[in-house]
Scaffold this active site. Structure first.
Site, PDB file in Angstrom:
ATOM      1  N   CYS A 261      11.866   1.134  -2.804  1.00  0.00           N
ATOM      2  CA  CYS A 261      11.768   0.952  -1.457  1.00  0.00           C
ATOM      3  C   CYS A 261      12.976   0.266  -0.726  1.00  0.00           C
ATOM      4  CB  CYS A 261      10.530   0.362  -0.858  1.00  0.00           C
ATOM      5  SG  CYS A 261       9.173   1.940  -0.814  1.00  0.00           S
TER       6      CYS A 261
ATOM      7  N   TYR B 255       8.860  -3.422   4.319  1.00  0.00           N
ATOM      8  CA  TYR B 255       8.370  -3.546   2.649  1.00  0.00           C
ATOM      9  C   TYR B 255       9.561  -3.549   2.014  1.00  0.00           C
ATOM     10  CZ  TYR B 255       6.275  -2.238  -1.544  1.00  0.00           C
ATOM     11  OH  TYR B 255       5.999  -2.347  -3.151  1.00  0.00           O
TER      12      TYR B 255
ATOM     13  N   ARG C 247      13.381  10.950  -3.128  1.00  0.00           N
ATOM     14  CA  ARG C 247      13.678   9.876  -4.002  1.00  0.00           C
ATOM     15  C   ARG C 247      13.240  10.393  -5.560  1.00  0.00           C
ATOM     16  NH1 ARG C 247      10.474   4.927  -1.767  1.00  0.00           N
ATOM     17  NH2 ARG C 247      12.604   4.570  -0.632  1.00  0.00           N
TER      18      ARG C 247
ATOM     19  N   GLY D 109       0.929  -1.325  -0.132  1.00  0.00           N
ATOM     20  CA  GLY D 109       0.040  -0.108   0.010  1.00  0.00           C
ATOM     21  C   GLY D 109       0.957   1.192   0.037  1.00  0.00           C
TER      22      GLY D 109
HETATM   23  P1  NAD Z   1      -1.888  -3.735  -5.936  1.00  0.00           P
HETATM   24  O1  NAD Z   1      -2.163  -3.833  -4.485  1.00  0.00           O
HETATM   25  O2  NAD Z   1      -2.809  -2.969  -6.777  1.00  0.00           O
HETATM   26  O3  NAD Z   1      -1.755  -5.290  -6.689  1.00  0.00           O
HETATM   27  C1  NAD Z   1      -1.252  -6.138  -5.812  1.00  0.00           C
HETATM   28  C2  NAD Z   1      -2.301  -7.473  -5.894  1.00  0.00           C
HETATM   29  O4  NAD Z   1      -1.778  -8.521  -5.127  1.00  0.00           O
HETATM   30  C3  NAD Z   1      -3.462  -6.983  -5.162  1.00  0.00           C
HETATM   31  O5  NAD Z   1      -4.768  -7.251  -6.126  1.00  0.00           O
HETATM   32  C4  NAD Z   1      -3.622  -8.174  -4.246  1.00  0.00           C
HETATM   33  O6  NAD Z   1      -5.043  -8.882  -3.875  1.00  0.00           O
HETATM   34  C5  NAD Z   1      -2.871  -9.292  -4.648  1.00  0.00           C
HETATM   35  N1  NAD Z   1      -2.504 -10.079  -3.479  1.00  0.00           N
HETATM   36  C6  NAD Z   1      -1.851  -9.770  -2.396  1.00  0.00           C
HETATM   37  N2  NAD Z   1      -1.773 -10.884  -1.505  1.00  0.00           N
HETATM   38  C7  NAD Z   1      -2.134 -11.766  -2.334  1.00  0.00           C
HETATM   39  C8  NAD Z   1      -2.313 -13.303  -1.909  1.00  0.00           C
HETATM   40  N3  NAD Z   1      -1.962 -13.829  -0.735  1.00  0.00           N
HETATM   41  N4  NAD Z   1      -2.858 -14.242  -3.125  1.00  0.00           N
HETATM   42  C9  NAD Z   1      -3.078 -13.577  -4.083  1.00  0.00           C
HETATM   43  N5  NAD Z   1      -3.097 -12.264  -4.545  1.00  0.00           N
HETATM   44  C10 NAD Z   1      -2.418 -11.654  -3.505  1.00  0.00           C
HETATM   45  O7  NAD Z   1      -0.373  -3.271  -6.106  1.00  0.00           O
HETATM   46  P2  NAD Z   1       0.278  -2.907  -7.344  1.00  0.00           P
HETATM   47  O8  NAD Z   1       0.562  -1.292  -7.259  1.00  0.00           O
HETATM   48  O9  NAD Z   1      -0.450  -3.252  -8.646  1.00  0.00           O
HETATM   49  O10 NAD Z   1       1.600  -3.589  -7.423  1.00  0.00           O
HETATM   50  C11 NAD Z   1       1.938  -4.545  -7.989  1.00  0.00           C
HETATM   51  C12 NAD Z   1       3.482  -5.002  -7.427  1.00  0.00           C
HETATM   52  O11 NAD Z   1       4.445  -3.972  -8.024  1.00  0.00           O
HETATM   53  C13 NAD Z   1       3.730  -5.292  -6.099  1.00  0.00           C
HETATM   54  O12 NAD Z   1       4.422  -6.234  -6.090  1.00  0.00           O
HETATM   55  C14 NAD Z   1       4.180  -3.985  -5.795  1.00  0.00           C
HETATM   56  O13 NAD Z   1       4.796  -4.351  -4.349  1.00  0.00           O
HETATM   57  C15 NAD Z   1       5.160  -3.399  -6.793  1.00  0.00           C
HETATM   58  N6  NAD Z   1       5.540  -2.067  -6.806  1.00  0.00           N
HETATM   59  C16 NAD Z   1       4.491  -1.289  -7.080  1.00  0.00           C
HETATM   60  C17 NAD Z   1       4.445   0.106  -6.930  1.00  0.00           C
HETATM   61  C18 NAD Z   1       3.570   1.126  -7.469  1.00  0.00           C
HETATM   62  O14 NAD Z   1       4.009   2.103  -7.352  1.00  0.00           O
HETATM   63  N7  NAD Z   1       2.302   0.759  -7.609  1.00  0.00           N
HETATM   64  C19 NAD Z   1       6.021   0.764  -6.639  1.00  0.00           C
HETATM   65  C20 NAD Z   1       7.032  -0.303  -6.088  1.00  0.00           C
HETATM   66  C21 NAD Z   1       6.683  -1.582  -6.487  1.00  0.00           C
END
Ligand code: NAD
Length: 326
Positions: free
Chosen positions: A123, A152, A286, A79
């Protein structure tokens, strides 16, 4: 199944995952998506969508049951600052995301998956290089000695190393990207897991003319933000290249958080003031360093922050209005 290339998207119900599924379908892939939940804002474009918990090995075995051409591992417990920097969710974040990553990489190796993408995050960069808001250092080679400012970030660093170890020991064909704040329409915009761009848009959309929005910290902390379509282009280029990474996928257009708020207030046409209050903020500064990705993939973002934020504001404004009239 036809001769189409096959892709599995883990986290296909989330922000980046649901957009990625659409892009892969557009490119002609056969796509299976998996997530704890269906996408919130529009129907999935996947050929097959499995609602399941990837912390469960039995679920993972069902999902990774063939030698997919491409697997994208995006599922994570994550999040914005209100979720990952308060410390209240540390155990869940580490346990849930690490369990998913351990399961998926092992099963991808066993199933003979041809290529797998892992989504790390900026991060994971050390806090000590990000204390000056005007001059943060986030080049890929600055990751060590490691000192992320959140659990995280530590989990992301662990999982990067996990995927790279499978590459070295088992020849699994991995790609690792470090995202820097991806944003756009159809992302989480309320409920506590939203990130700064969506939070600003929601606050401004909900505030009447003459009102004020709350912004965490002194507002001088800096970040850069990358529009979702640009992120997908960089991901696809990385997958199509021979470069393993880790590589930054982000924008170099750095802005202060108050500057971002002022930009959104400008779109609204309203007279809204900013009230800086104490809150979780993360590092002071950042910014993505795109030297490596320019060199390896000839990629740089093409859209200015303002254009992406305008699209995002108009989508979130519509969500706020729809909720009011519901
Ligand atoms: P998001 O939270 O919208 O998507 C992550 C998805 O993973 C969610 O839909 C959630 O329901 C699913 N999930 C969580 N636990 C689960 C489980 N146990 N089984 C099945 N599904 C599960 O986040 P996002 O922004 O789409 O990010 C996608 C990836 O990119 C993540 O790994 C996040 O850490 C990484 N990331 C995102 C950002 C960003 O700015 N959005 C930045 C750095 C890294």
């Amino acid at each position: 199944m036809s001769q189409k290339k096959t892709a599995l998207v883990c986290g296909a119900g989330g922000f980046i995952g649901s957009h990625l599924v659409r892009r892969l379908k557009h490119e002609g892939f056969w796509v299976r998506g998996v997530d704890l939940k269906n996408p919130e804002f529009s129907a999935t474009a996947a050929d097959e969508f499995i609602v399941g918990d990837l912390r469960e090995q039995s679920v993972c075995r069902n999902v990774v049951d063939m030698p997919f051409d491409e697997v994208y591992q995006l599922a994570a417990d994550m999040g914005g600052a209100g979720y990952i920097f308060t410390g209240n969710h540390d155990a869940d974040v580490m346990h849930n995301s690490a369990t998913i990553n351990l399961n998926i990489v092992e099963l991808a190796h066993k199933a003979g998956v041809k290529k797998i993408f892992y989504s790390s995050s900026a991060c994971m960069y050390p806090e000590y290089n990000q204390n000056d808001p005007d001059n943060p250092k986030c080049s890929e080679d600055s990751a060590y000695p490691a000192a992320p400012d959140s659990e995280y970030g530590w989990e992301k660093l662990f999982s990067e190393r996990l995927y790279l170890a499978y590459q070295r020991n088992y020849g699994l064909n991995v790609r690792v990207a470090r995202y820097h704040n991806i944003f756009g329409p159809e992302g989480t915009w309320t409920g506590g897991k939203e990130k700064a761009p969506a939070a600003m848009c929601r606050k401004v959309a909900e505030t009447p003319d003459g009102g004020a929005i709350e912004v965490w910290g002194d507002g001088k902390q800096t970040r850069s933000f990358l529009y979702i379509d640009e992120c997908l282009e960089a991901m696809r280029r990385l997958m199509d290249s021979d470069f393993i990474g880790p590589v930054n996928i982000g924008s170099e257009e750095m802005i202060s958080i108050n500057g971002l708020a002022e930009m959104v207030i400008g779109f609204s046409g309203k007279n809204v003031s900013i009230n800086n209050i104490p809150g979780p903020t993360g590092v002071r500064g950042r910014n993505s360093d795109n030297t490596l990705i320019r060199e390896k993939l000839q990629w740089s973002p093409s859209m200015p922050l303002r254009a992406g934020m305008e699209k995002t504001y108009s989508w979130i404004h519509a969500q706020v209005e729809a909720r009011k009239s519901a």
